[in-house]
Design a protein around this motif. Structure first.
Motif, PDB file in Angstrom:
ATOM      1  N   GLU A  23       0.828  -1.196   0.000  1.00 18.22           N
ATOM      2  CA  GLU A  23       0.000   0.000   0.000  1.00 18.22           C
ATOM      3  C   GLU A  23       0.867   1.252   0.000  1.00 18.22           C
ATOM      4  N   GLU A  24       0.428   2.269  -0.762  1.00 18.92           N
ATOM      5  CA  GLU A  24       1.144   3.546  -0.734  1.00 18.92           C
ATOM      6  C   GLU A  24       0.873   4.258   0.583  1.00 18.92           C
ATOM      7  N   GLN A  25      -0.352   4.060   1.127  1.00 21.68           N
ATOM      8  CA  GLN A  25      -0.695   4.643   2.417  1.00 21.68           C
ATOM      9  C   GLN A  25      -1.247   3.548   3.324  1.00 21.68           C
ATOM     10  N   ALA A  26      -0.461   3.188   4.318  1.00 17.60           N
ATOM     11  CA  ALA A  26      -0.891   2.190   5.300  1.00 17.60           C
ATOM     12  C   ALA A  26      -1.446   2.929   6.512  1.00 17.60           C
ATOM     13  N   SER A  27      -2.421   2.338   7.205  1.00 16.74           N
ATOM     14  CA  SER A  27      -2.963   3.002   8.395  1.00 16.74           C
ATOM     15  C   SER A  27      -3.173   2.006   9.531  1.00 16.74           C
ATOM     16  N   ARG A  28      -3.128   2.542  10.744  1.00 15.62           N
ATOM     17  CA  ARG A  28      -3.355   1.755  11.952  1.00 15.62           C
ATOM     18  C   ARG A  28      -4.257   2.553  12.883  1.00 15.62           C
ATOM     19  N   ARG A  29      -5.099   1.840  13.594  1.00 11.31           N
ATOM     20  CA  ARG A  29      -5.971   2.462  14.602  1.00 11.31           C
ATOM     21  C   ARG A  29      -5.396   2.153  15.981  1.00 11.31           C
ATOM     22  N   PHE A  30      -5.482   3.130  16.872  1.00 20.65           N
ATOM     23  CA  PHE A  30      -5.022   2.951  18.240  1.00 20.65           C
ATOM     24  C   PHE A  30      -6.201   3.195  19.161  1.00 20.65           C
ATOM     25  N   GLU A  31      -6.415   2.246  20.101  1.00 16.42           N
ATOM     26  CA  GLU A  31      -7.563   2.296  20.999  1.00 16.42           C
ATOM     27  C   GLU A  31      -7.132   2.274  22.454  1.00 16.42           C
ATOM     28  N   LYS A  32      -7.968   2.889  23.284  1.00 14.04           N
ATOM     29  CA  LYS A  32      -7.795   2.850  24.735  1.00 14.04           C
ATOM     30  C   LYS A  32      -9.128   2.424  25.324  1.00 14.04           C
ATOM     31  N   ASN A  33      -9.117   1.343  26.083  1.00 15.36           N
ATOM     32  CA  ASN A  33     -10.332   0.806  26.699  1.00 15.36           C
ATOM     33  C   ASN A  33     -11.451   0.591  25.679  1.00 15.36           C
ATOM     34  N   GLY A  34     -11.092   0.107  24.502  1.00 21.20           N
ATOM     35  CA  GLY A  34     -12.070  -0.176  23.460  1.00 21.20           C
ATOM     36  C   GLY A  34     -12.538   1.029  22.664  1.00 21.20           C
ATOM     37  N   MET A  70       5.659   8.807  20.606  1.00 19.53           N
ATOM     38  CA  MET A  70       5.468   9.486  21.892  1.00 19.53           C
ATOM     39  C   MET A  70       4.102  10.162  21.959  1.00 19.53           C
ATOM     40  N   GLU A  71       3.656  10.719  20.855  1.00 16.90           N
ATOM     41  CA  GLU A  71       2.335  11.367  20.831  1.00 16.90           C
ATOM     42  C   GLU A  71       1.232  10.323  21.051  1.00 16.90           C
ATOM     43  N   ILE A  72       1.356   9.176  20.395  1.00 16.43           N
ATOM     44  CA  ILE A  72       0.372   8.096  20.578  1.00 16.43           C
ATOM     45  C   ILE A  72       0.402   7.598  22.021  1.00 16.43           C
ATOM     46  N   TYR A  73       1.595   7.420  22.563  1.00 16.01           N
ATOM     47  CA  TYR A  73       1.734   6.988  23.954  1.00 16.01           C
ATOM     48  C   TYR A  73       0.995   7.946  24.887  1.00 16.01           C
ATOM     49  N   ASP A  74       1.182   9.257  24.676  1.00 15.13           N
ATOM     50  CA  ASP A  74       0.505  10.249  25.500  1.00 15.13           C
ATOM     51  C   ASP A  74      -1.006  10.128  25.398  1.00 15.13           C
ATOM     52  N   LEU A  75      -1.519   9.890  24.188  1.00 15.86           N
ATOM     53  CA  LEU A  75      -2.965   9.737  23.999  1.00 15.86           C
ATOM     54  C   LEU A  75      -3.489   8.488  24.708  1.00 15.86           C
ATOM     55  N   LEU A  76      -2.707   7.436  24.701  1.00 16.06           N
ATOM     56  CA  LEU A  76      -3.144   6.177  25.301  1.00 16.06           C
ATOM     57  C   LEU A  76      -3.025   6.181  26.816  1.00 16.06           C
ATOM     58  N   THR A  77      -2.237   7.058  27.381  1.00 12.60           N
ATOM     59  CA  THR A  77      -2.058   7.080  28.838  1.00 12.60           C
ATOM     60  C   THR A  77      -2.785   8.221  29.518  1.00 12.60           C
ATOM     61  N   ASP A  78      -3.435   9.091  28.769  1.00 13.58           N
ATOM     62  CA  ASP A  78      -4.198  10.205  29.372  1.00 13.58           C
ATOM     63  C   ASP A  78      -5.397   9.695  30.133  1.00 13.58           C
TER      64      ASP A  78
END
Length: 78
Positions: A23-34, A70-78
């Protein structure tokens, strides 16, 4: 789970996007508590990560895997 192992897991997911030649553009979703907190898209043409924060509806562009991790980590730990 320790901070370093959480960051390592995030970086691993992001790194797999950079090696996805199908894929030219791959994507991933990140979830916290569903609940989805972010979607990251990797553009192989520009070698940049685009982070879309779901709650704030803000979008950010990164050219460094560590910074986006680091930005994703911050979003997941807020």
């Amino acid at each position: 789970m320790e901070v370093s192992s959480k960051l390592a897991a995030i970086i691993s997911r992001l790194d797999s996007m950079t090696t996805d030649v199908e894929e030219e553009q791959a994507s991933r979703r990140f979830e916290k508590n569903g609940q989805q907190v972010a979607i990251v898209t990797y553009d192989s043409a520009t070698k940049t990560f685009n982070l879309a924060e779901i709650k704030s509806q803000q979008k950010f562009e990164f050219d460094d895997i560590d910074l986006v991790a680091m930005e994703i980590y911050d979003l997941l730990t807020d």
